[in-house]
Design an enzyme around this catalytic site. Structure first.
Site, short mmCIF file in Angstrom:
data_model
loop_
_atom_site.label_atom_id
_atom_site.label_comp_id
_atom_site.label_asym_id
_atom_site.label_seq_id
_atom_site.Cartn_x
_atom_site.Cartn_y
_atom_site.Cartn_z
N ALA A 82 31.23 -80.13 27.75
CA ALA A 82 32.12 -80.95 28.32
C ALA A 82 31.56 -82.28 28.24
CB ALA A 82 32.32 -80.38 29.80
N GLN A 84 31.02 -84.21 30.76
CA GLN A 84 30.01 -84.23 31.67
C GLN A 84 28.89 -83.34 31.37
OE1 GLN A 84 29.15 -86.94 33.31
NE2 GLN A 84 30.75 -88.05 33.99
N SER A 85 28.66 -83.02 30.13
CA SER A 85 27.86 -81.96 29.86
C SER A 85 26.38 -82.52 30.05
CB SER A 85 27.86 -81.41 28.40
OG SER A 85 26.88 -80.83 27.97
N ASN A 86 25.38 -81.58 30.81
CA ASN A 86 24.15 -81.97 30.99
C ASN A 86 23.27 -81.64 29.70
OD1 ASN A 86 24.15 -82.56 34.03
ND2 ASN A 86 24.54 -80.26 34.08
N ALA A 88 24.58 -81.72 26.68
CA ALA A 88 24.61 -82.91 25.61
C ALA A 88 23.82 -83.93 25.86
CB ALA A 88 26.18 -83.09 25.56
#
Ligand SMILES: Cc1ncc(COP(=O)(O)O)c(C=O)c1O
Length: 354
Positions: A82, A84-86, A88
């Site tokens: 997403a 806000q992916s941690n 990524a």
């Protein structure tokens, strides 16, 4: 057949690994909350894995994923999540540390504001990751948008590989949930086992947040590898189909095969997931998680997040308060990180500021 922690550690040495984090992560008892809840509550601080202040569970996986990418001579690492992916964000950090180029295909479950980038997306920008935002189109589900992100990324990778005349791109699936990545959490469980035995404790339960299942697969595999009887309860943070435990057990078994462990994980016996605490949906806050986040913060000065660890902590509290976890049990909460969500868009934050 199970083995000692020392024997298990020998298995990981076979795989290429980039040393990215700070291990072992801290493990200790939460005295004030233990007293309030009537159990012995311990915390495994994987929010402290490094590399930056914003550590989390993905660093364990990325050590093996980056090791694999570099051993194959890749230059780019593509991954998904997403906006806000941690995962990524941590992949971008791991790439920078290893001199690889991060390319992120991110689905806009919460639409970012280009003039007011927040939390992980801001960190992605500061690290100069190549970010492709995939908007969810009218009539498209989140899963369909995720599939489209993978399709677009694979086209992109094919172009780069063709230009270079060799395989320069390494694909990391969402959450780093691959056999190579999950080895990091087999190692994580062995690390916990050593800490438990040094403190002369037998854990009755481990609770943690589960999304893609890569962490859960590794934990279940690690638990079986060292022959532990601890119950692992994995609190879902998003909707899952009924095949999810089976898929995760298969992932655990591929990881075990990769390290030549000679044991297996069985979905029915070894995987226990709970879909009761994530609603109304992924990245959508709920009251129980807000209450759990505030309780941990007020009693212990510790921070969890509304997307993952807050929901998992709320699930664990419910198990304890309703007696599903008997009084006096030794309970471990595996903190998987994600605190940057506390600085994300207000849709994600919910009523925490009130
Ligand atoms: C903070 C946090 N906790 C838990 C998880 C779930 O881990 P997994 O995807 O391995 O199931 C994630 C995944 O993104 C995460 O960022």
């Amino acid at each position: 057949m199970s083995m000692t922690a020392k024997e298990a550690e020998k298995l990981f040495e076979k795989l290429p690994k980039a040393e990215l984090g700070f291990f072992p992560t801290p493990f200790y008892r939460l005295d004030r909350l233990s007293k309030e809840l009537g159990v012995n509550l311990y915390i495994k601080r994987d929010d402290f894995t490094g590399m930056s202040l914003f550590g989390g569970n993905k660093v364990r996986k990325l050590q093996y994923l980056m090791g694999d990418a570099m051993s194959r001579g890749c230059e780019y690492v593509f991954t998904f999540g997403a906006t806000q992916s941690n995962h990524a964000m941590q992949t971008a950090a791991a790439c920078r540390r290893c001199g690889l180029k991060p390319v992120l295909y991110l689905v806009a479950i919460v639409k970012p504001d280009e003039d007011d980038l927040r939390a992980n997306l801001l960190l992605d920008r500061i690290m100069d990751a190549e970010v492709h935002i995939v908007e969810i189109q009218a009539g498209e589900t989140e899963e369909e948008a995720e599939d489209r992100a993978v399709f677009l990324a694979r086209e992109h990778m094919a172009r780069l590989n063709k230009e270079a005349g060799r395989h320069v791109c390494y694909e990391v699936p969402m959450g780093g949930a691959s056999p190579v990545g999950s080895v990091g959490f087999i190692e994580g469980y062995v690390e916990l086992e050593k800490q438990l035995s040094a403190m002369d404790i037998q854990a009755d339960y481990v609770f943690h947040a589960t999304g893609t299942g890569g962490t859960m697969a590794g934990l279940a595999a690690g638990r079986n590898l060292v022959g532990s009887e601890t119950g692992i309860i994995s609190i879902n943070v998003s909707a899952k189909d009924p095949e999810y435990p089976k898929r995760t057990a298969a992932l655990a078994n591929e990881s075990l095969k990769l390290i030549g462990a000679g044991i297996t994980v069985d979905a029915e016996r070894d995987i226990c997931t709970d879909l009761n605490y994530y609603l109304p949906g992924y990245e959508i806050p709920n009251e129980a998680a807000s209450e759990a986040i505030k309780l941990l913060a007020v009693k212990e000065g510790l921070l969890t997040d509304p997307v993952y660890t807050g929901k998992a902590f709320a699930g664990m509290l419910d198990y304890i308060r309703t007696g599903k976890v008997p009084a006096g049990s030794n309970v471990v909460f595996w903190h998987t990180g994600g605190a940057t969500a506390l600085f994300a868009e207000k849709e994600i934050l919910g009523d925490l500021s009130k």
